[in-house]
Design a protein around this motif. Structure first.
Motif, short mmCIF file in Angstrom:
data_model
loop_
_atom_site.label_atom_id
_atom_site.label_comp_id
_atom_site.label_asym_id
_atom_site.label_seq_id
_atom_site.Cartn_x
_atom_site.Cartn_y
_atom_site.Cartn_z
N SER A 1 -8.31 13.22 11.00
CA SER A 1 -9.55 13.56 10.62
C SER A 1 -9.83 12.88 9.23
CB SER A 1 -9.12 15.24 9.87
OG SER A 1 -8.30 14.99 9.09
N GLY A 2 -9.03 12.17 8.73
CA GLY A 2 -9.60 10.90 7.84
C GLY A 2 -9.86 9.64 8.51
N ASN B 1 -5.31 9.19 -4.26
CA ASN B 1 -5.24 8.01 -3.45
C ASN B 1 -4.14 7.92 -2.69
OD1 ASN B 1 -5.80 5.49 -2.84
ND2 ASN B 1 -5.62 4.37 -4.81
N ALA B 2 -4.18 8.57 -1.65
CA ALA B 2 -3.03 8.50 -0.62
C ALA B 2 -3.39 8.21 0.78
CB ALA B 2 -2.46 9.97 -0.89
N THR B 3 -2.23 7.90 1.55
CA THR B 3 -2.52 7.88 3.02
C THR B 3 -1.22 8.06 3.95
OG1 THR B 3 -3.23 6.19 4.88
CG2 THR B 3 -1.55 5.46 3.08
N PHE B 4 -1.43 8.40 5.06
CA PHE B 4 -0.30 8.55 6.08
C PHE B 4 -0.21 6.99 6.47
CE2 PHE B 4 -1.81 12.92 6.05
CZ PHE B 4 -0.73 13.61 6.29
N VAL B 5 1.29 6.77 6.69
CA VAL B 5 1.47 5.61 7.24
C VAL B 5 2.54 5.70 8.48
CG1 VAL B 5 3.21 5.06 5.65
CG2 VAL B 5 2.09 3.13 6.66
N ASP C 1 -6.22 9.69 4.89
CA ASP C 1 -6.61 8.34 5.76
C ASP C 1 -5.16 8.36 6.47
OD1 ASP C 1 -8.85 8.15 4.20
OD2 ASP C 1 -8.39 6.10 3.64
N TRP C 2 -5.12 7.30 7.32
CA TRP C 2 -3.95 7.21 8.17
C TRP C 2 -4.04 5.70 8.54
CZ3 TRP C 2 -1.50 11.69 10.74
CH2 TRP C 2 -0.30 11.58 11.26
N VAL C 3 -3.02 4.63 7.86
CA VAL C 3 -2.73 3.46 7.98
C VAL C 3 -1.78 3.30 9.45
CG1 VAL C 3 -1.94 1.46 7.12
CG2 VAL C 3 -3.33 2.81 5.88
N PHE C 4 -2.18 2.34 10.44
CA PHE C 4 -1.13 2.15 11.32
C PHE C 4 -0.61 0.85 11.20
CE2 PHE C 4 -3.43 5.80 12.76
CZ PHE C 4 -2.80 6.63 13.47
N LEU C 5 0.54 0.47 11.39
CA LEU C 5 0.75 -1.10 11.32
C LEU C 5 2.05 -1.55 12.33
CD1 LEU C 5 2.33 -0.81 7.42
CD2 LEU C 5 -0.02 -1.74 8.33
N PRO D 1 -10.53 3.17 1.00
CA PRO D 1 -9.84 4.53 0.95
C PRO D 1 -10.78 5.53 0.59
CG PRO D 1 -8.53 2.95 0.05
CD PRO D 1 -9.77 2.18 0.20
N SER D 2 -10.57 6.74 1.22
CA SER D 2 -11.46 7.82 0.83
C SER D 2 -10.86 8.69 -0.34
CB SER D 2 -11.80 8.79 2.04
OG SER D 2 -10.60 9.40 2.53
N THR D 3 -11.46 9.16 -1.18
CA THR D 3 -10.94 9.81 -2.21
C THR D 3 -11.65 11.36 -2.07
OG1 THR D 3 -12.76 9.16 -3.79
CG2 THR D 3 -10.39 8.22 -3.99
#
Ligand code: GDP
Ligand code: MN
Length: 348
Positions: free
Chosen positions: A83-84, A28-32, A61-65, A7-9
């Motif tokens: 963009s992340g 320390n966060a992400t879209f999901v 960041d962006w996490v796809f599940l 994960p990028s900080t």
């Protein structure tokens, strides 16, 4: 390379997209997003909205599940837009199937009855797996374990105002754990015994019920009955460590064993909302009045013309659902002793 990095900080620096314009550290966060391959163009719209109004400035960041494998089209379209860093995860079978304690015949019978009664998604198996997954598993997916904060995004949503500050940092600095933009009453046909299951949980685990919680948002008689108010969970910004806490896991396990994800059609929205309202202090739940949002069929358009103009909002204030009789947001203001925003009566 992109899929395996941690994960990028710090803001993204290797994309052909506008660079982050807000300097400084990142949370320390992400879209999901939970999605199917067939959702690609609808999630593309959502991403474009989120990027334009917020994330191009921050590059989170962006996490796809997905319960299936994402295909190349899904991955390339979404990676081009975010963009992340983007990351793609497959949901383990154990998190997207019937637990052994579920009686298949009983579950099938319920689906037939709900189809008869024309209850939305009443006959769907996959929708039930989705609701159960969002209730109890997404936050413990391998990819999500690396993050502390999440922002859930669904296909076909819109954002209508600029967001110029880091919403994750806001959550942390103000000790918030859960948040919402729209609230409403749940269809009682989908959750007839949910409150009973909640009461069994609180009886078994009184230590998980927090003092100073927001029970009054859920119940008009001190917890005897549920008024069906809930936060709409297609939008959420929240703390993953809270969802991974023993308290929340005990809660989910307890509800899961009651069987209502399959014998009824419990949604993750009331499940999350009840957890937040019973297990967090009421100050830990935040209403993002400033995040203008649409998910069919409801709009949250911030009350107050000055705010809307200053943030280049393009929603029609007449569409704002907050002060409608079917919204629970006025109740949220009342139980927290908050003054409603100036001019709300005119937008009722
Ligand atoms: P609604 O908002 O309650 O009408 O439900 P949606 O159809 O928007 O589904 C909620 C979320 O779960 C969305 O992000 C969907 O993309 C996702 N979703 C729903 N069903 C499935 C499924 O069977 N598989 C996967 N991978 N995602 C799903
Ligand atoms: Mn949706």
């Amino acid at each position: 390379e992109q899929l395996q990095s941690s994960p990028s900080t710090t803001p993204n620096d290797n994309k052909q997209l506008p660079p982050a314009t807000v300097p400084g550290d990142r949370m320390n966060a992400t879209f999901v997003t939970l999605a199917r391959n067939s959702d690609v163009w609808e999630i593309a719209k959502s991403i474009r909205n989120v990027e334009d109004r917020f994330n191009r400035k921050f590059n989170y960041d962006w996490v796809f599940l997905n319960d299936d494998d994402f295909n190349d089209e899904f991955k390339s379209v979404t990676t081009a837009l975010v963009s992340g860093k983007t990351r793609y995860g497959k949901i383990p079978k154990e998190h997207w199937s019937f637990p052994e304690f579920i009686d298949q015949d009983r579950a099938a019978k319920v689906r037939d009855e709900m189809k008869e009664k024309k209850i939305i998604y009443g006959d769907s198996i996959s929708y039930r797996h989705m609701c159960r997954y969002e209730s109890g598993f997404f936050f413990r997916h391998e990819l999500m374990l690396e993050y502390e904060w999440y922002w859930r995004v669904e296909p076909s949503i819109e954002l209508y105002c600029d967001i110029d500050y880091d919403t994750f940092k806001f959550m942390a600095e103000n000790k918030k754990k859960y948040s919402f933009v729209l609230s409403l009453y749940e269809y009682v046909e989908t959750i007839p015994t949910l409150w009973n299951a909640v009461k069994n949980f609180t009886k078994a685990y009184p230590e998980h019920v927090t003092e100073g919680n927001m029970m009054k948002f859920l119940s008009d008689d001190n917890g005897d009955s549920y008024n069906h108010c809930h936060f709409w969970s297609n939008f959420e910004i929240g703390n993953l460590n809270w969802l991974r806490s023993q308290a929340y896991i005990d809660y989910f396990e307890s509800l899961d064993h009651a069987g209502g994800f399959f014998y009824e059609r419990w949604g993750d929205a009331p499940v999350h909302s009840i957890a937040a309202s019973l297990m967090l202090k009421k100050e830990e739940i935040h209403f993002f009045n400033d995040i203008a949002y649409y998910h069919v069929p409801f709009t949250h358009c911030p009350t107050g013309e000055k705010y809307r103009l200053d943030h280049k909002c393009h929603c029609n204030p007449k569409d704002n659902f907050d002060w409608n009789g079917y919204s629970c947001t006025a109740r949220y203001y009342e139980v927290n002793g908050m003054e409603k925003p100036a001019g709300y009566e005119k937008e009722q």
